[in-house]
Write a protein that holds these residues in place. Structure first.
Motif, mmCIF file in Angstrom:
data_model
loop_
_atom_site.group_PDB
_atom_site.id
_atom_site.type_symbol
_atom_site.label_atom_id
_atom_site.label_comp_id
_atom_site.label_asym_id
_atom_site.label_seq_id
_atom_site.Cartn_x
_atom_site.Cartn_y
_atom_site.Cartn_z
ATOM 1 N N ARG A 102 6.715 26.492 -28.475
ATOM 2 C CA ARG A 102 6.242 27.988 -28.208
ATOM 3 C C ARG A 102 7.183 28.722 -29.143
ATOM 4 O O ARG A 102 6.672 29.825 -29.809
ATOM 5 N N ALA A 161 8.472 24.324 -24.618
ATOM 6 C CA ALA A 161 9.117 25.621 -24.612
ATOM 7 C C ALA A 161 9.507 26.035 -25.968
ATOM 8 O O ALA A 161 9.505 26.941 -26.677
ATOM 9 N N THR A 194 10.183 30.842 -20.545
ATOM 10 C CA THR A 194 10.250 29.953 -21.630
ATOM 11 C C THR A 194 11.504 29.791 -22.358
ATOM 12 O O THR A 194 12.077 28.579 -22.621
#
Length: 84
Positions: free
Chosen positions: A23, A20, A9
């Motif tokens: 997230r 990413a 990530t």
């Protein structure tokens, strides 16, 4: 404190991957918001500083070293955004 995200990530974030980044935002949003509230002591100002902090992180992603702590890096950016 949030757990550190996985290396993949972080690598994708540095390369500009939008998923990413999303997230990381979801993982750190609450922690960074609380950090900023402690500095500015105003929820409205904290909302603005939160957006600014993540915007700065996204713009500066190429300077982030994925072997380092994302949380610590993000808290530093957030503190600077809150103080600005």
């Amino acid at each position: 404190m949030s757990a550190e995200p996985d290396a993949e990530t972080l690598r994708l974030f540095v390369q500009g991957d939008q998923e990413a980044f999303e997230r990381l935002f979801r993982l750190f949003e609450a922690e960074v918001y609380c950090w900023i509230v402690r500095i500015v002591r105003d929820r409205s100002a904290a909302d603005d500083a939160l957006v600014e902090a993540f915007w700065r992180a996204y713009r500066g992603r190429a300077r982030f070293d994925p072997s380092r702590s994302f949380g610590a890096w993000m808290r530093r950016i957030a503190a600077n955004a809150a103080l600005d």
